[in-house]
Each structure stands twice: as structure tokens, then as C-alpha cells.
Design an enzyme around this catalytic site. Sequence first.
Site, mmCIF file in Angstrom:
data_model
loop_
_atom_site.group_PDB
_atom_site.id
_atom_site.type_symbol
_atom_site.label_atom_id
_atom_site.label_comp_id
_atom_site.label_asym_id
_atom_site.label_seq_id
_atom_site.Cartn_x
_atom_site.Cartn_y
_atom_site.Cartn_z
ATOM 1 N N ASP A 66 8.233 70.708 -61.292
ATOM 2 C CA ASP A 66 7.306 70.687 -60.208
ATOM 3 C C ASP A 66 7.928 69.039 -59.339
ATOM 4 O OD1 ASP A 66 5.447 69.034 -61.827
ATOM 5 O OD2 ASP A 66 4.486 70.389 -61.300
ATOM 6 N N ASN A 135 -7.817 71.796 -64.219
ATOM 7 C CA ASN A 135 -9.063 73.171 -63.348
ATOM 8 C C ASN A 135 -7.831 74.596 -64.511
ATOM 9 O OD1 ASN A 135 -5.976 73.016 -61.976
ATOM 10 N ND2 ASN A 135 -7.432 72.756 -60.177
ATOM 11 N N HIS A 137 -4.275 74.664 -64.651
ATOM 12 C CA HIS A 137 -3.403 74.829 -63.676
ATOM 13 C C HIS A 137 -2.446 73.991 -64.194
ATOM 14 C CE1 HIS A 137 -2.981 70.209 -62.051
ATOM 15 N NE2 HIS A 137 -2.101 70.708 -62.343
ATOM 16 N N GLU A 142 -2.002 75.624 -59.192
ATOM 17 C CA GLU A 142 -3.210 76.605 -59.284
ATOM 18 C C GLU A 142 -4.353 77.521 -58.749
ATOM 19 O OE1 GLU A 142 -4.384 73.516 -58.745
ATOM 20 O OE2 GLU A 142 -3.928 71.837 -57.237
#
Length: 249
Positions: A66, A135, A137, A142
Site C-alpha cells: 500500500d 481493527n 485490516h 478496512e
Amino acid sequence: MYKIFDTVDEVSRYTTQRLLDKIRTQPTATLGLATGSTMEPVYAQLLASLHNSPLNVSKLTTFNLDEYIGLSADHPQSYNYYMHQHLFNQLDIPEESIHLPDGLTDNIDSACQCYSNAIKDKGGLDLQLLGIGTNGHIGFNEPLTSFNSRTHVVELSEQTRIDNSRFFNNKAEMPTHALTMGILDILEAKEIILVATGKHKAQVMAQLFHSSIDESLPASALKKHNNLTIVLDREAATLLPEQVCKNAV
């Protein structure tokens, strides 16, 4: 398969050994690489190992997961900068064999499609290195990202921006969007190593262990992969069942 070690150093040495084994047995491998604080000791250990016992890495190809939208390659918080500082500047991998999403691209849709196509053109990823967000990811995929996603733009969740803003001197500079390799791109890797260390990762690792395969927890997609290794230190494994910890040494 879980592998649990007492310390971050042991986690890094094990992960490095897996990378070195891949390079030795497949000198032309295509590696999927990750960034973040979890990976820094891994890359430091990899460089130290290659310094002591050199291997030819010039035929490797790399694809990073990313990049932030809006940050140039030379911005100190860009992942392009991170990878060159922590790894590429000290390795003999040709620049044309190093791939990262372009955070300043003028044509995002085309850039995303080209990135996934470039991975396919290399025959897919031979080994993908992953971290995990608090979370759940992976990459910057996400919660509620489609498991069929290819490289795409993502709006970073509030939790992700809070977690990552610590790297920015001015938290207002923290980007709101990123380009990320899609979950399907990741799942098509022939081998995946997920690394998590520290107490702050214990809750999400327990959630991952107990969860069903559900898009609300992106990392749960990894449960569909037939060649996955999850590498943890004791702190990240704190909330896992005792039997898992006993069997993972």
C-alpha cells in the site's frame, strides 16, 4: 499454523529465516512486502543476515501492499521512503523490480488496475508478508472490504488514522485515503506469513482466532488460505487459548 515466540527478536529471526529460505530456493521469487513498526526488526534482521551470509537478491521482484494518497515517494512518511530506508537502499534489487503504488498518480483507477495486472503478469506473489491493524485490516483493506477486491482506493478508518498518526509530527498531515493491494491479490499469494507483536495486537489476534470468515474482519479472509503461517510474540498471543500457545512453539 501458529508460531509463537517469547520475544520480538525471536519473531524477527524466524520470519527472516523464512524469507531467506524462499530466496535461496527461489532466487527469482516475487515477494509481497509490508511496512509498519512490526516489520522494522524483521527487515533489520534480514539485512544483518544477508551481510553475514550474502545471497544474490538481484533477481527478486517485490510488490508492496500500500501507499498513502497525496504523499510523494520522498516524503518521510510515505511507504516508498520507508522501504528504501529500511531495506531497498541496502539491497542489490534493481529499481525496476521494486513496485509500490503511486500516491501521486493522476489516474487512480488505471494505476490500481495496472498494479494488480503487474502482479498477475509475474505469476502472482510467491510469498506475502503481512502485518495486521488493530481493527483487523490487512494492507489498508478496512472492515467490510470485499474479499474479491483488487488494488483499490480506500478511505482510512478513524481507528487506522489514530493508530498511524503517531508517525506524523503534525497529525493533521495524516492522509485520509490510501491505495492498497486488494484482498484477492493477497489471497492469491502462494504463501502468506502474518506477523503480529505487542500487547496492543492481542485483542485482534484473539478476535481473528475465534471469528468466522467475515468481511467485517478483513484478516479473517486468510483462513481460506492453505499455506498461512501466523507468527506472534507472547504478548500478542496473550488472549489465545492455552492449547494453541502450547502447540505453537
